[in-house]
Write an enzyme that holds these catalytic residues in place. Structure first.
Site, mmCIF file in Angstrom:
data_model
loop_
_atom_site.group_PDB
_atom_site.id
_atom_site.type_symbol
_atom_site.label_atom_id
_atom_site.label_comp_id
_atom_site.label_asym_id
_atom_site.label_seq_id
_atom_site.Cartn_x
_atom_site.Cartn_y
_atom_site.Cartn_z
ATOM 1 N N SER A 1 0.837 -1.200 0.000
ATOM 2 C CA SER A 1 0.000 0.000 0.000
ATOM 3 C C SER A 1 0.869 1.246 0.000
ATOM 4 O O SER A 1 2.012 1.223 0.499
ATOM 5 C CB SER A 1 -0.895 0.004 1.245
ATOM 6 N N TYR B 1 -1.754 -1.380 10.292
ATOM 7 C CA TYR B 1 -1.919 -1.489 8.840
ATOM 8 C C TYR B 1 -0.686 -0.980 8.081
ATOM 9 O O TYR B 1 -0.089 -1.710 7.278
ATOM 10 C CB TYR B 1 -3.165 -0.732 8.388
#
Length: 267
Positions: free
Chosen positions: A142, A156
């Site tokens: 990401s 995350y």
């Protein structure tokens, strides 16, 4: 049809039932890669298998990567079908809303199992096949792995940053086998991700130019993997964000993220 690159063996795609995973499966099929699709939702996998079997050999293996036994079970299931994996796509993932202390440890442990441990174990268990087939790995990381960590969804960005570094090392170690390893680092992408994390209302307020379609993300990502990119951030806006963040002093970048966290993270 797009010619598949080093298409020996099947492409194993985790988290293939929706979002970027399903888009990856469709684009790989379009490029001629035979597929093994895995996720928890059997009905969605079967519907996708029926669709893509018209283009390539497509198998379905239902598995929950939250189960520590799942990587071994997948390896055994592939062997039982008499096939090998030539491309491993570690795509399965999600985010845990809330601050670190507000979430029970069991939830964090499940997250780490899926996002880090399963990624590493699948890569290790299938590595001999990937080397034999001069194939590779795509780790769906990401943009969050390139920018400072935000408040909320505490693990995350850390997990995605790990995936980027892991991909770099794996790529360097296995280049002699003809393997390509790429960390694909999307930014905001239209998918179910934000519905699952409960941030749909927040992120819907983000400007349109911040968003990409899953199909565009995977097309860029597969092109990047095929030409040997080790880390790829799809979308010009996302690449600008990555570059600007890297050029900023850490203190300034952290202050900017602290100011904007509430726009895309649920505390």
């Amino acid at each position: 049809m797009h010619a598949a690159v080093e298409a020996r063996g099947h492409a194993l795609v985790t988290g293939a039932s929706a979002g970027i995973g399903a888009a990856l499966a469709r684009e790989l099929a379009r490029r001629g890669h035979p597929l093994i699709l895995t996720a928890r939702r059997a009905d969605r996998l079967e519907a996708l298998r029926e669709e893509l079997s018209k283009q390539v050999d497509c198998r379905v293996l239902v598995a929950d990567l939250e189960d520590p036994e799942a990587p071994t079970q997948l390896l055994d299931a592939v062997a039982e079908q008499g096939i090998e994996v030539g491309l491993l796509v570690n795509n399965a993932g999600y985010g845990v809303p809330g601050t670190y202390g507000s979430v029970d440890w069991e939830t964090h442990a499940r997250f780490l199992q899926i996002m880090i441990t399963a990624v590493c174990e699948l890569s290790w268990r299938f590595l001999p096949q990937l080397q034999r087939n001069a194939g590779g790995v795509i780790n769906v990381a990401s943009l969050a792995g390139h920018v400072p960590g935000s408040a909320g969804h505490t693990l995350y960005a850390a997990a995605k940053s790990f995936m980027i570094k892991f991909s770099q090392s794996l790529a360097l170690e296995n280049a002699e086998h003809g393997m390509r390893v790429c960390a694909l680092c999307p930014g905001f992408t239209y998918s179910e991700f934000h519905d699952v994390t409960g941030t749909r209302d927040q992120v819907s307020k983000m400007p349109d130019y911040m968003w990409m379609q899953a199909e565009d993300v995977v097309r860029e990502g597969l092109d990047a993997w095929e030409r040997g990119e080790i880390v790829w951030v799809p979308g010009k806006v996302n690449r600008v964000i990555k570059t600007l963040t890297a050029l900023m002093p850490d203190r300034m970048a952290l202050k900017l993220v602290a100011k904007r966290s509430k726009d895309f993270r649920k505390l």
